[in-house]
Design a protein around this motif. Structure first.
Motif, short mmCIF file in Angstrom:
data_model
loop_
_atom_site.label_atom_id
_atom_site.label_comp_id
_atom_site.label_asym_id
_atom_site.label_seq_id
_atom_site.Cartn_x
_atom_site.Cartn_y
_atom_site.Cartn_z
N ALA A 47 -1.39 6.80 4.22
CA ALA A 47 -1.81 5.65 5.02
C ALA A 47 -0.74 5.22 6.02
O ALA A 47 -1.05 4.81 7.14
CB ALA A 47 -2.16 4.48 4.10
N LEU A 48 0.52 5.35 5.63
CA LEU A 48 1.61 4.88 6.48
C LEU A 48 1.79 5.76 7.72
O LEU A 48 2.50 5.35 8.65
CB LEU A 48 2.92 4.84 5.69
N ASP A 49 1.16 6.92 7.74
CA ASP A 49 1.32 7.82 8.89
C ASP A 49 0.40 7.46 10.05
O ASP A 49 0.57 7.96 11.15
CB ASP A 49 1.05 9.27 8.47
N GLY A 50 -0.57 6.59 9.82
CA GLY A 50 -1.53 6.26 10.86
C GLY A 50 -1.20 4.97 11.58
O GLY A 50 -0.18 4.32 11.33
N ASP A 51 -2.07 4.60 12.51
CA ASP A 51 -1.90 3.38 13.28
C ASP A 51 -3.12 2.48 13.12
O ASP A 51 -3.54 1.81 14.05
CB ASP A 51 -1.71 3.70 14.76
N GLY A 52 -3.71 2.47 11.93
CA GLY A 52 -4.89 1.66 11.70
C GLY A 52 -4.54 0.26 11.21
O GLY A 52 -3.50 -0.30 11.54
N TRP A 53 -5.42 -0.29 10.39
CA TRP A 53 -5.28 -1.65 9.88
C TRP A 53 -5.48 -1.66 8.38
O TRP A 53 -6.17 -0.80 7.83
CB TRP A 53 -6.31 -2.56 10.54
N VAL A 54 -4.90 -2.64 7.73
CA VAL A 54 -5.01 -2.79 6.28
C VAL A 54 -5.57 -4.18 5.99
O VAL A 54 -5.15 -5.16 6.61
CB VAL A 54 -3.63 -2.61 5.60
N ALA A 55 -6.47 -4.27 5.04
CA ALA A 55 -7.01 -5.57 4.64
C ALA A 55 -5.88 -6.45 4.10
O ALA A 55 -4.96 -5.96 3.43
CB ALA A 55 -8.10 -5.39 3.59
N SER A 56 -5.95 -7.73 4.39
CA SER A 56 -4.88 -8.63 3.97
C SER A 56 -4.71 -8.64 2.45
O SER A 56 -3.59 -8.78 1.94
CB SER A 56 -5.15 -10.05 4.48
N GLU A 57 -5.81 -8.46 1.71
CA GLU A 57 -5.71 -8.43 0.25
C GLU A 57 -4.90 -7.21 -0.22
O GLU A 57 -4.11 -7.31 -1.17
CB GLU A 57 -7.11 -8.38 -0.38
N GLN A 58 -5.10 -6.07 0.44
CA GLN A 58 -4.32 -4.87 0.09
C GLN A 58 -2.85 -5.06 0.44
O GLN A 58 -1.96 -4.65 -0.31
CB GLN A 58 -4.88 -3.65 0.81
N PHE A 59 -2.60 -5.69 1.58
CA PHE A 59 -1.22 -5.94 1.99
C PHE A 59 -0.54 -6.87 0.99
O PHE A 59 0.62 -6.66 0.62
CB PHE A 59 -1.20 -6.55 3.39
N ALA A 60 -1.26 -7.88 0.53
CA ALA A 60 -0.71 -8.79 -0.47
C ALA A 60 -0.37 -8.05 -1.76
O ALA A 60 0.69 -8.26 -2.36
CB ALA A 60 -1.69 -9.94 -0.76
#
Length: 260
Positions: A47-60
């Motif tokens: 996932a860290l290799d891309g330039d997308g977005w992550v849901a705030s819940e996953q980031f938390a």
């Protein structure tokens, strides 16, 4: 296919991958394996290799996993860990303050007692409150730590008075980040870079507003952290709503009442 990070997805609370990578720089510096952290956050290993977005819940969940694994609420950005429970204890130390002015002074004193490498200074200059973060005798840590600490303080302070604190301007000692577009959501207002000190500035009228929370609501607030801190406090966030709250605040404090 790579996603253009300048195009915000429909979920306005989503976190750009550039900011996610920045949040893990401390863990990388400390040699913490990232794959287990990503797995706990239900993110793919690449996932860290891309330039997308992550849901705030996953980031938390990712932040929680990193903090728990490292036993460090500063997730590796300071030389000495911030012990788990430090933020919670700051909240308990300030919840009985009569107004935001006293709460900020207590918070500054709390961090001064807890840390020698981190100094929070709230000060009043004319019609503004200026809050600075300093790192005595040490290099300023990576930008993410400074940014996230300011976000934490402002959103905690907004929750304390049950009003969304509107920033006038924010200044950083470093240049713009790859995710500078996110500053519109992290720090609404004007942004200045390459400044002598890291600071946020907002109307001093907020300082007289009474603390609207208690130990019961604090328990709920802490149970929802850090996910709850990834969103701006929501109440009456209109400009007129903020004006009404400030005008209904307590009268100016008597001489000497600025003491924590």
């Amino acid at each position: 296919m790579r996603v253009n990070v300048s195009l915000r997805p429909p979920d306005r609370t989503a976190i750009p991958m550039s900011l996610v990578r920045a949040s893990l720089e401390g863990a990388v510096h400390r040699g913490v394996p990232l794959r287990p952290l990503l797995r706990l956050a239900e993110l793919s290993p690449d996932a860290l290799d891309g330039d997308g977005w992550v849901a705030s819940e996953q980031f938390a969940r990712l932040l929680q996993a990193a903090g728990h694994t490292m036993r460090d609420e500063g997730v590796g950005f300071l030389e000495r860990p911030i012990r788990p429970g430090s933020f919670s204890m700051m909240c308990h130390a300030t919840i009985s303050a009569p107004n935001l002015r006293r709460a900020l002074l207590r918070a500054a004193r709390y961090w001064r007692l807890m840390r020698e490498d981190l100094v929070i200074r709230p000060s009043e200059r004319g019609e503004e409150c200026i809050m600075t973060i300093e790192f005595p005798g040490r290099d300023v840590p990576a930008r993410y730590f400074v940014e996230s600490f300011f976000v934490l303080l402002i959103r905690w302070a907004s929750w304390m008075i049950d009003a969304n604190i509107l920033l006038n301007r924010t200044g950083f000692t470093f240049g713009p980040a790859a995710y500078a577009d996110e500053y519109e959501f992290m720090f609404p207002g004007q942004h200045y870079f390459d400044q002598p000190v890291n600071f946020v500035a907002f109307s001093s009228r907020y300082l007289s507003m009474p603390v609207a929370q208690d130990t019961q609501t604090l328990s709920t607030f802490l149970a929802r952290a850090p996910a709850g801190l990834l969103r701006q406090h929501r109440n009456d966030v209109s400009l007129m709503g903020q004006v009404r709250k400030m005008l209904s605040a307590a009268e100016p404090p008597a001489r000497g009442s600025d003491r924590a």
